[in-house]
Design a protein around this motif. Structure first.
Motif, mmCIF file in Angstrom:
data_model
loop_
_atom_site.group_PDB
_atom_site.id
_atom_site.type_symbol
_atom_site.label_atom_id
_atom_site.label_comp_id
_atom_site.label_asym_id
_atom_site.label_seq_id
_atom_site.Cartn_x
_atom_site.Cartn_y
_atom_site.Cartn_z
ATOM 1 N N ILE A 1 0.857 -1.185 0.000
ATOM 2 C CA ILE A 1 0.000 0.000 0.000
ATOM 3 C C ILE A 1 0.890 1.231 0.000
ATOM 4 O O ILE A 1 1.572 1.521 0.977
ATOM 5 C CB ILE A 1 -0.937 0.027 1.228
ATOM 6 C CG1 ILE A 1 -1.604 -1.333 1.440
ATOM 7 C CG2 ILE A 1 -1.958 1.140 1.080
ATOM 8 C CD1 ILE A 1 -2.377 -1.848 0.255
ATOM 9 N N GLY A 2 0.878 1.949 -1.114
ATOM 10 C CA GLY A 2 1.748 3.106 -1.292
ATOM 11 C C GLY A 2 2.845 2.782 -2.288
ATOM 12 O O GLY A 2 3.618 1.842 -2.075
ATOM 13 N N THR A 3 2.906 3.524 -3.376
ATOM 14 C CA THR A 3 3.911 3.264 -4.412
ATOM 15 C C THR A 3 4.910 4.415 -4.501
ATOM 16 O O THR A 3 5.309 4.823 -5.582
ATOM 17 C CB THR A 3 3.252 3.021 -5.788
ATOM 18 O OG1 THR A 3 2.436 4.161 -6.116
ATOM 19 C CG2 THR A 3 2.398 1.773 -5.766
ATOM 20 N N GLY A 4 5.270 4.935 -3.327
ATOM 21 C CA GLY A 4 6.335 5.920 -3.273
ATOM 22 C C GLY A 4 7.668 5.217 -3.274
ATOM 23 O O GLY A 4 7.803 4.101 -3.780
ATOM 24 N N TYR A 5 8.664 5.834 -2.693
ATOM 25 C CA TYR A 5 10.021 5.300 -2.768
ATOM 26 C C TYR A 5 10.122 3.907 -2.164
ATOM 27 O O TYR A 5 10.525 2.943 -2.823
ATOM 28 C CB TYR A 5 10.981 6.262 -2.060
ATOM 29 C CG TYR A 5 12.418 6.004 -2.404
ATOM 30 C CD1 TYR A 5 13.033 6.682 -3.444
ATOM 31 C CD2 TYR A 5 13.150 5.054 -1.712
ATOM 32 C CE1 TYR A 5 14.354 6.421 -3.775
ATOM 33 C CE2 TYR A 5 14.466 4.796 -2.033
ATOM 34 C CZ TYR A 5 15.063 5.477 -3.071
ATOM 35 O OH TYR A 5 16.359 5.205 -3.401
ATOM 36 N N VAL A 6 9.768 3.784 -0.903
ATOM 37 C CA VAL A 6 9.906 2.495 -0.225
ATOM 38 C C VAL A 6 8.954 1.463 -0.797
ATOM 39 O O VAL A 6 9.327 0.310 -1.020
ATOM 40 C CB VAL A 6 9.684 2.661 1.291
ATOM 41 C CG1 VAL A 6 9.587 1.303 1.981
ATOM 42 C CG2 VAL A 6 10.798 3.482 1.898
ATOM 43 N N GLY A 7 7.710 1.867 -1.043
ATOM 44 C CA GLY A 7 6.724 0.928 -1.563
ATOM 45 C C GLY A 7 7.105 0.357 -2.911
ATOM 46 O O GLY A 7 7.025 -0.856 -3.139
ATOM 47 N N LEU A 8 7.554 1.223 -3.816
ATOM 48 C CA LEU A 8 7.881 0.770 -5.167
ATOM 49 C C LEU A 8 9.129 -0.110 -5.178
ATOM 50 O O LEU A 8 9.170 -1.145 -5.848
ATOM 51 C CB LEU A 8 8.065 1.978 -6.081
ATOM 52 C CG LEU A 8 8.163 1.691 -7.582
ATOM 53 C CD1 LEU A 8 6.953 0.900 -8.065
ATOM 54 C CD2 LEU A 8 8.301 2.995 -8.361
#
Length: 474
Positions: free
Chosen positions: A6-13
């Protein structure tokens, strides 16, 4: 395993791509429809070396997909990773957990089997307890466990950090959750990577304690650099002598203009707020924050001094804008307060960065940007290296100086050899080593412009505006 991120920012992606690369079925979910549409087209919202290739391969092998529908991501998932943003609140600097709690409530209503809900975002101690309470209240019949698995990714080398980490930290109070996460990281166990299993609160604190320690180490060597300048020592050799002691280590002993990014400034402040909430003074961490904040502004004084104390009307070429190389991240970048201080002193700013110009436009005003570093320096009175990109450390000083109005070079990263700079006619100013005061040029001596008062190092800089980066990178 099926994993929902959940979340496709830096850590998520990065996490989604790497877990998919290990053979898991991963679905990345995000509320931002434009971001998901771009990811489906193969367009990444961040710059990170090697990430585009990893994402493309995982998508092509149908192990990684993206959606705005959280129910699709969570359905049948063994593990749900919460990798949403936890930005500092403007009023007090504490981590804003609104996105984390909102995601947890929504996930609670969607899980259909025993699921381990894992906080990947950097969160204060006790956040997992609150997530567990919120999810239980939202869905009393749900079968789940909440765990902490903090990330230790460095921007610019995140793929390697994920695939070959120094350690993995698993914080879980439930034995089933602990076993599932240990199985998830089995490829690393086979590489003899230490996997530390702790309770949830301890895992949450490990991340903050680690980042705060590194921030303190940076502030220490930066203050030591100032002392070196005063006593006639060389901070590079001091750092080498210190780092050869295995108890100290060489990492994070590179003197510079101060630390930035989304993690060190935010995490040290969040740790300080936690310590205050529990009436436990952390004076060293508190002082590190103050030292770093002042240092970023004081760097402008070095540039003004290199200009013989006259910044009014001077053209300054800033080489490197992002807080570190190999990223486009401008959050808390030392370049921002430095540029703002120079502008207050009357300087005109030209700037170049290999990847960060788009984000820099969102946080800097009245700056002329250039794609080419030599064009950026053309006609400038001084060139200032702030971020040590490989391309900038390899600049041809002869070509650089040929186009400049004055050959003044301020090196905040020890990138250039003093003898080489002198050979090309540069007056070089560096951090933490003996150097002669830059000689005055004919233009400077002939100028009738009165000396500009140096900016107050303690003055508040303009609050940084948000950019397109999300998540919790180191």
């Amino acid at each position: 395993m099926k994993i929902a991120v959940i979340g496709t920012g830096y850590v998520g992606l990065v996490s989604a791509a790497c877990f998919a690369g290990w053979g898991h079925e991963v679905v990345g979910a995000d509320k931002d429809a434009r971001k998901i549409a771009a990811l489906r087209r193969g367009e990444l919202p961040i710059y990170e070396p090697g990430l585009d290739r990893l994402v493309d391969e995982a998508v092509a092998q149908k192990r990684l997909s993206f959606t705005t529908d959280l129910s699709i991501a969570v359905a049948g998932a063994d593990i749900v990773l919460l990798a949403v943003g936890t930005p500092p609140r403007l009023r007090d600097g504490e981590a804003d957990l609104a996105f984390v709690y909102a995601a947890a409530r929504e996930v609670a209503g969607l899980i259909d089997r025993f699921t381990v809900v894992v906080t990947k975002s950097t969160v204060p101690v006790g956040t997992g307890d609150e997530i567990e309470r919120l999810m239980t209240r939202a869905r009393p019949d749900a079968s789940f466990a909440v765990a902490s698995n903090p990330e230790f990714l460095r921007e610019g080398s995140a793929i390697g950090d994920f695939q070959r980490p120094d350690r993995v930290v698993i914080g879980a109070n439930d034995s089933r959750a602990r076993e599932l996460l240990q199985a998830l990281y089995a490829p690393l166990r086979e590489q003899n990577v230490p996997i530390l299993a702790t309770d949830r609160r301890t895992a949450e604190l490990i991340k903050y304690a680690s980042n705060a320690f590194l921030a303190v180490k940076i502030s220490y060597i930066n203050e030591m650099a100032d002392l070196c300048e005063s006593v006639g020592a060389d901070v590079r050799e001091v750092a080498l002598g210190m780092g050869l002691d295995h108890r100290i280590g060489a990492g994070f002993l590179n003197a510079g203009p101060g630390y930035g990014g989304s993690c060190f400034p935010k995490d040290t402040l969040a740790l300080l707020r936690t310590s205050q909430d529990h009436a436990v003074p952390m004076r060293i961490v508190q002082e590190s924050l103050a030292v770093n904040d002042a240092r970023k502004r004081r760097m402008a004084l070095k540039v003004i001094d290199a200009l013989d104390g006259r910044a009014e009307g001077a053209s300054v070429a800033i080489l490197g804008l992002t807080f570190k190389p190999e990223t486009d991240d401008m959050r808390e970048a030392p370049s921002i307060p430095l540029i703002e201080a120079l502008q207050r002193a009357g300087a005109r700013i030209r700037a170049h960065d290999p990847e960060g110009i788009e984000n820099a436009r969102a946080v800097l005003d009245d700056v002329e940007f250039f794609d080419d570093p030599y064009e950026c320096a053309a006609g400038a009175d001084a060139a200032v290296l702030i971020t040590d990109w490989k391309s900038l450390k390899a600049l041809d000083l002869g070509r650089l100086g040929h186009g400049m109005r004055r050959r003044v070079l301020v090196d905040f990263r020890h990138a250039f050899d003093p003898a080489e700079a002198e050979r090309h006619g540069f007056a070089l100013t560096a951090i933490g080593r003996p150097s002669e005061k830059p000689r005055r040029t004919e233009r400077a001596e002939a100028s009738s412009t009165p000396e500009t008062k140096a900016p107050d190092p303690g003055a508040r800089s303009t609050p940084q505006r948000s950019n397109r980066m999300t998540g919790e990178p180191l």
